[in-house]
Design a protein around this motif. Structure first.
Motif, PDB file in Angstrom:
ATOM      1  N   SER A  22     -19.290 -11.566  74.871  1.00  0.00           N
ATOM      2  CA  SER A  22     -18.874 -11.121  73.541  1.00  0.00           C
ATOM      3  C   SER A  22     -19.966 -10.209  73.006  1.00  0.00           C
ATOM      4  O   SER A  22     -21.071 -10.158  73.550  1.00  0.00           O
ATOM      5  CB  SER A  22     -18.670 -12.307  72.593  1.00  0.00           C
ATOM      6  OG  SER A  22     -19.920 -12.800  72.132  1.00  0.00           O
ATOM      7  N   ASN A 157      -9.729 -20.148  65.412  1.00  0.00           N
ATOM      8  CA  ASN A 157      -9.587 -18.697  65.324  1.00  0.00           C
ATOM      9  C   ASN A 157      -8.185 -18.276  65.722  1.00  0.00           C
ATOM     10  O   ASN A 157      -7.493 -18.966  66.481  1.00  0.00           O
ATOM     11  CB  ASN A 157     -10.611 -18.008  66.227  1.00  0.00           C
ATOM     12  CG  ASN A 157     -10.861 -16.562  65.838  1.00  0.00           C
ATOM     13  OD1 ASN A 157     -10.314 -16.075  64.852  1.00  0.00           O
ATOM     14  ND2 ASN A 157     -11.667 -15.863  66.601  1.00  0.00           N
ATOM     15  N   ILE A 159      -6.064 -15.237  67.552  1.00  0.00           N
ATOM     16  CA  ILE A 159      -6.186 -14.119  68.489  1.00  0.00           C
ATOM     17  C   ILE A 159      -4.810 -13.471  68.647  1.00  0.00           C
ATOM     18  O   ILE A 159      -3.831 -14.144  68.997  1.00  0.00           O
ATOM     19  CB  ILE A 159      -6.696 -14.575  69.871  1.00  0.00           C
ATOM     20  CG1 ILE A 159      -8.008 -15.356  69.743  1.00  0.00           C
ATOM     21  CG2 ILE A 159      -6.862 -13.370  70.799  1.00  0.00           C
ATOM     22  CD1 ILE A 159      -9.184 -14.544  69.273  1.00  0.00           C
ATOM     23  N   ARG A 313     -11.485  -6.410  74.033  1.00  0.00           N
ATOM     24  CA  ARG A 313     -11.175  -7.081  72.772  1.00  0.00           C
ATOM     25  C   ARG A 313     -11.807  -6.346  71.592  1.00  0.00           C
ATOM     26  O   ARG A 313     -12.880  -5.770  71.700  1.00  0.00           O
ATOM     27  CB  ARG A 313     -11.704  -8.520  72.826  1.00  0.00           C
ATOM     28  CG  ARG A 313     -11.512  -9.308  71.546  1.00  0.00           C
ATOM     29  CD  ARG A 313     -11.849 -10.765  71.721  1.00  0.00           C
ATOM     30  NE  ARG A 313     -13.236 -11.002  72.045  1.00  0.00           N
ATOM     31  CZ  ARG A 313     -13.809 -12.197  72.059  1.00  0.00           C
ATOM     32  NH1 ARG A 313     -13.071 -13.273  71.791  1.00  0.00           N
ATOM     33  NH2 ARG A 313     -15.067 -12.342  72.348  1.00  0.00           N
ATOM     34  N   GLN A 315     -12.704  -6.974  67.323  1.00  0.00           N
ATOM     35  CA  GLN A 315     -12.901  -8.029  66.335  1.00  0.00           C
ATOM     36  C   GLN A 315     -13.081  -7.403  64.966  1.00  0.00           C
ATOM     37  O   GLN A 315     -13.856  -6.461  64.802  1.00  0.00           O
ATOM     38  CB  GLN A 315     -14.123  -8.877  66.661  1.00  0.00           C
ATOM     39  CG  GLN A 315     -14.413  -9.944  65.618  1.00  0.00           C
ATOM     40  CD  GLN A 315     -15.706 -10.697  65.888  1.00  0.00           C
ATOM     41  OE1 GLN A 315     -16.329 -10.527  66.921  1.00  0.00           O
ATOM     42  NE2 GLN A 315     -16.113 -11.532  64.957  1.00  0.00           N
ATOM     43  N   TYR A 348      -6.728  -7.531  73.018  1.00  0.00           N
ATOM     44  CA  TYR A 348      -6.720  -8.623  72.044  1.00  0.00           C
ATOM     45  C   TYR A 348      -7.461  -8.235  70.765  1.00  0.00           C
ATOM     46  O   TYR A 348      -8.430  -7.480  70.793  1.00  0.00           O
ATOM     47  CB  TYR A 348      -7.372  -9.883  72.639  1.00  0.00           C
ATOM     48  CG  TYR A 348      -6.673 -10.369  73.872  1.00  0.00           C
ATOM     49  CD1 TYR A 348      -5.491 -11.106  73.778  1.00  0.00           C
ATOM     50  CD2 TYR A 348      -7.172 -10.072  75.139  1.00  0.00           C
ATOM     51  CE1 TYR A 348      -4.830 -11.539  74.924  1.00  0.00           C
ATOM     52  CE2 TYR A 348      -6.525 -10.504  76.285  1.00  0.00           C
ATOM     53  CZ  TYR A 348      -5.348 -11.232  76.167  1.00  0.00           C
ATOM     54  OH  TYR A 348      -4.695 -11.651  77.289  1.00  0.00           O
ATOM     55  N   ASP A 350      -9.384 -10.148  67.661  1.00  0.00           N
ATOM     56  CA  ASP A 350     -10.006 -11.366  67.145  1.00  0.00           C
ATOM     57  C   ASP A 350     -10.017 -11.272  65.614  1.00  0.00           C
ATOM     58  O   ASP A 350     -10.641 -10.375  65.049  1.00  0.00           O
ATOM     59  CB  ASP A 350     -11.430 -11.450  67.714  1.00  0.00           C
ATOM     60  CG  ASP A 350     -12.197 -12.672  67.239  1.00  0.00           C
ATOM     61  OD1 ASP A 350     -11.853 -13.229  66.189  1.00  0.00           O
ATOM     62  OD2 ASP A 350     -13.172 -13.046  67.916  1.00  0.00           O
ATOM     63  N   PRO A 376      -0.655 -14.814  65.169  1.00  0.00           N
ATOM     64  CA  PRO A 376      -1.628 -14.880  66.265  1.00  0.00           C
ATOM     65  C   PRO A 376      -1.458 -16.176  67.055  1.00  0.00           C
ATOM     66  O   PRO A 376      -0.784 -17.121  66.604  1.00  0.00           O
ATOM     67  CB  PRO A 376      -2.963 -14.903  65.513  1.00  0.00           C
ATOM     68  CG  PRO A 376      -2.640 -15.653  64.256  1.00  0.00           C
ATOM     69  CD  PRO A 376      -1.235 -15.212  63.880  1.00  0.00           C
TER      70      PRO A 376
END
Length: 419
Positions: A22, A157, A159, A313, A315, A348, A350, A376
């Protein structure tokens, strides 16, 4: 096996290959945190052939003049199911950092242990729950199961699968709000660093950060093309055109409803006419407002967000909007446009945290409801652990309330802002 300090290249080459990678475990984040009061190590464990088996960015902060604690954001990067690797890395870490007067190292691995049903909120647990036993067997202390945002990172969370996301996929209420936002003439744009001054106007009450915090974030991650800044504004010309069009259409419908009401004075027709009257008044007010704003020729920014891009991903690091324009639904529009912007390039999104309390009594109920509107997948993660390096001093810090003062302050501040 032996522990070694890693070069940035060694660290990045290893971590990028892990499913646990990440942006929190990058050299960029290490540099960013070093500008915000932390020291850091890029540490790794290699076997007798020189192959890396584990690695981590570990941040350090002072508890007192001599004592420090460590924090591995999103946990160590290793195979947690390989008990030999976990045990060996843990023992080497404890031995190495005991000598450096580190009392404990906090970890919160991004390991999903359950998926939450979006309707019943029932949890379906998976085989990753076994990792909890491996951690506890190796001396990691499980901290309390935070329902809200008590810990360094949220335990729950949302996603979004960007390949499946679309306006028609969201729930009805979210779809309606986005369409209303479009009708109000909202539009999105990418911005440079200077735009963070605008963003700060929308987030300054949400985060206890100084005005340079997100500028530093932007500067460091922008060098590698890992961050985008978005701003939402009102296109007053578009707003005026849409408002006039909506008013004219509703006026025509209202005239027909009025005619029907004269011919057939039923409760149904009365309700239809009353609802149309309310809409007509609302559209009329929109026309007046849009006309006034359009005549000023000013660009009005009402929302913004910073988005981190890493691997496959994205975020939403932080987002906010001007509460004066809440009826424009800028936050719904913002998230929808971010999804559209990235869906062809990333897999994706986040949403950066939810709470595990899905009841209406939850002080964060509105936040949960907003994020759930985009449908999500909801995950529960393994949670937060302390790897105790110096047990005697750790217990003393617990007993005298030092740790509670440091790590419970965030929860109290967040909850107070909900009142």
């Amino acid at each position: 096996m032996k522990l070694k300090e890693l070069t940035i290249q060694e660290f990045e080459d290893f971590t990028k290959k892990s499913p646990l990678c990440s942006h929190y475990q990058t050299s960029n984040y290490a540099i960013f945190m070093s500008e915000n009061g932390y020291e850091y190590d890029l540490i790794g464990m290699e076997d007798e052939y020189g192959n890396l088996k584990a690695a981590s960015l570990i941040l350090f902060k002072k508890i007192s003049l001599k004592l420090k604690y460590g924090y591995a954001p999103k946990g160590f990067i290793l195979d947690y199911f390989n008990q030999d690797t976990l045990k060996e890395f843990t023992n080497l870490i404890k031995e190495y950092y005991y000598k450096k007067n580190i009392i404990f190292i906090k970890i919160n691995p991004e390991i999903a242990i359950a998926e939450v049903d979006p309707k019943s909120y029932a949890k379906t647990y998976n085989w990753n729950t076994e990792i909890r036993n491996y951690l506890e067997d190796n001396g990691y202390l499980k901290l309390k199961e935070n329902l809200y945002f008590e810990s360094k990172q949220p335990r729950f969370n949302g996603i979004i699968n960007l390949k499946k996301a679309s306006l028609n996929h969201y729930d009805k209420n979210t779809r309606t709000k986005i369409r209303r936002a479009i009708q109000k003439g909202l539009e999105i744009e990418t911005a440079e660093r200077s735009g963070i001054d605008i963003l700060n106007n929308f987030i300054k009450k949400k985060r206890e950060k100084n005005e340079f915090y997100y500028k530093d974030y932007y500067n460091i991650f922008h060098k590698n093309g890992m961050i985008d800044l978005f701003l939402i504004s009102i296109n007053t010309k578009e707003y005026l055109l849409n408002a006039k069009d909506a008013y004219e259409k509703e006026l025509e419908r209202n005239t027909k409803l009025n005619h029907n009401l004269i011919q057939n004075n039923t409760p149904k027709n009365i309700n239809l006419k009353m609802n149309s009257d309310r809409k007509l008044l609302s559209y009329k007010n929109d026309v007046l407002e849009a006309t006034e704003r359009n005549s000023l020729h000013e660009k009005i920014y009402i929302a913004g967000a910073l988005v981190i891009k890493y691997q496959n991903r994205i975020q939403i690091l932080i987002s906010g909007y001007d509460k004066k324009y809440k009826r424009f639904n800028p936050n719904h529009f913002l998230h929808h446009k971010i999804i559209e912007y990235y869906k062809d390039s990333y897999s994706y999104l986040d949403l950066n945290g939810m709470t595990g309390d899905f009841t209406k009594e939850n002080p964060y109920y509105g936040l949960n409801k907003f994020k759930l509107g985009f449908k999500p997948n909801i995950y529960e993660f393994i949670g937060e652990y302390d790897l105790i390096i110096n047990e005697k001093k750790y217990k003393k810090l617990l007993a005298d309330g030092t740790l509670a003062k440091i790590f419970n302050k965030k929860q109290k501040n967040n909850l107070s802002k909900q009142k």
